[in-house]
Every structure is written in structure tokens, then in C-alpha cells.
Scaffold this active site. Sequence first.
Site, short mmCIF file in Angstrom:
data_model
loop_
_atom_site.label_atom_id
_atom_site.label_comp_id
_atom_site.label_asym_id
_atom_site.label_seq_id
_atom_site.Cartn_x
_atom_site.Cartn_y
_atom_site.Cartn_z
N GLU A 181 0.97 -1.24 0.20
CA GLU A 181 -0.01 0.06 0.02
C GLU A 181 0.78 1.31 -0.03
O GLU A 181 0.82 2.18 0.83
CB GLU A 181 -0.90 0.01 1.05
N GLU A 290 -5.96 -6.94 -2.33
CA GLU A 290 -6.72 -7.12 -0.85
C GLU A 290 -8.29 -6.64 -1.15
O GLU A 290 -8.44 -5.69 -1.85
CB GLU A 290 -6.02 -5.93 0.15
#
Length: 357
Positions: A181, A290
Amino acid sequence: MKKIIILSSALWLCLGLSCTKEATQKQVTPTKTKSVLSATSLATTTTFAYGSDVSWVTQMEASNYKFYNSSGTQQDLFTILKGLGITSIRLRVWVNPSAGWNNITDVVAKAKRAAAAGMNILIDFHYSDTWADPGDQTKPAAWTSYSTSTLISTVYSYTYSALNTLKSNGITPTWVQVGNETSDGMLWQDGRASVSATNFQNFASMVLNGYNAVKAVFPSAKVIVHVANGFNNTTTRWIFDGLKTYGAKWDVCGFSIYPTTSNWSTIDSECLTNMNDMVSRYGKQVMICEAGMDVTAPTTCNAFLTDLIAKVKSVSGGNGLGLFYWEPEAYNSWQGYSMGAFDATGKPTVAMNAFAH
């Protein structure tokens, strides 16, 4: 990571605030350069990844958590997941975590189990001793005194060493994430992209070194750059435009998607638009690294996942590679996480039926 906050577009400007998963980042007007690569030329014959990140499994087992199939029979988690249609496993790597979980030794143990189950493997480097996400990209303690140039070179040497350890244990990952991320870079502050052009260049150099290390050990592995909020095209373009400008290399644009029970349809549609833009704009493939939704809404989660899987499969040129559910096995609010897909008895909910194929 562990906590999920879905933010409105207005809040995307709040980079200075403390953030967690699906967090904010600074918006910068991207350039309008189009990739010269055609979308169709990227299409791959690789089987679509029906995936799960199960990095908590060994820690849960050490805490006497057990897992059961839909009939209530206790089984190994990997056996249960394979029976549900999961074909791929994602595992995070921390440099020197205080309790040992997610260090390379723990990752090797889990990767061997995934490989024995016939699953493809995605290795997710956080380049931290703990959670890395849009609001936290903390250097490993052992790296804090390094100069920027040493940090950049260490990304190569550490990635190379960790992957060589996997290779020596018979593990060949299909994909490798260089950072987790990284919506505002990694290894802050040196690689924090929003600080300055110099910092963005540092981040791009880190990504390039990670890419080169992956290819040196596993030439066929696809390198992923992973960002949060895969539905937000403005911020996605900002980070990938910058990486392209400063010479980074990557194969796959990876995203996190954590909608609410009320906005998932809109989020899925915006995500598809963004994924198609990544293929067209950069000549890259795409993946949902995700995904998750509140465990108390399994039927809605099933609808969300079914729809998003179909949308990933519909990406132009066949360039949607797969979708990974994040820690579905986490139940009874393990570690405070409430977006698993197993019920309080340790059995999969109907949400996991979305992976049947």
C-alpha cells in the site's frame, strides 16, 4: 493492514493526518502521457488467481485457533481454502518483527504449506518490522541510521536475500510485491513521495531496485506495485505517473478494495474503470491484492466479491490477474480485525462461495 477506513473523495487531501488501511494521500495533477503498449499485447495465459492472504495462520495456530470446513470437520486451513476454490496465497514479509511472525522463517513455513497444496504464491514485502500502509511506512529499526543511498541499495540486497531463501527452500513465487500500500511511497521520510520531487525519485529508485532484485532471483515472477483505494483514479494516476516519470519498473498495478455494505457496487464499478485506465495508460496488468468486507454481512460480501471477480476478469485484453481476500480465516475479531470471512465457530461463511469456479 489491520484497520480499514473508507474515505470520501474530499478526505483524500488529508495526507498530513494519521492514516491506516485505505488512507489518504496528497493529490497531484498527473501528466497525460499515454502508454504506447497495447492492452491486448499484455494478455497472459496465467490462470486467474482466486486468492487469500493468510499471513496470520501460524500465529493463530500458535494461539490454539482451529479451522473447520463447511461441514464442521476440522482441517488444515490450506485444505479448507483449496476446497473453496482458492488457488493462490499471499504472504507478507516483515524485516525483523518483535515477535517473529512474518519474518522470512515464518514466511518460508507458510509458503511450503501453500506450495504443497498446489497453490501459487504472492510474496508481499513491507520493508518494515511491522504494518506498512498509506499512513505508516516505518523503516526497519536496523535501517534507521542508513543514508538514503544505502536505503535504496538495501532494498535490493534485502529483497534478493529473502527471495534466495525462498528459492533455496523450493519456493517459486508467481508474484512479488515491492512495498505494501505504497500510496505515498515507502521507507519514510526518504521515500515519501509527497514530500518533494527528490523524495519521489528516491521512492522510484527503491521500486526499481526491488524490481531488479526480484528479476535477478525469479526472472518470471511478476512485480507488483500496490496502492490503497483502487477505485480512486486521481490518486492512482498520481503515484504511477510519478513512478513512470522517475524511471521505476513494475509489471502489475495492485489495489486494495474495502467497501461498505452500502457502497460496494459503486466502488466496484469505479475500480473497473481505474483498472482499465492502468492497462491503457501504462501498459500494465492489474490485480486486487486485498479485498474485504464486514464479517457480519457475509451475503453482501459474497455479492461484492462475485461482482468484483467478474469485473477483474473483464479488464481489457484479459489483463486482470486475480483477487485476494485479506485474512479470511481471522475469526472472533482476531487482533481486532472484523473483516474476515470465517464465522465465530471457525467455519467459512457464504462470502467465500464467491471463489467457487
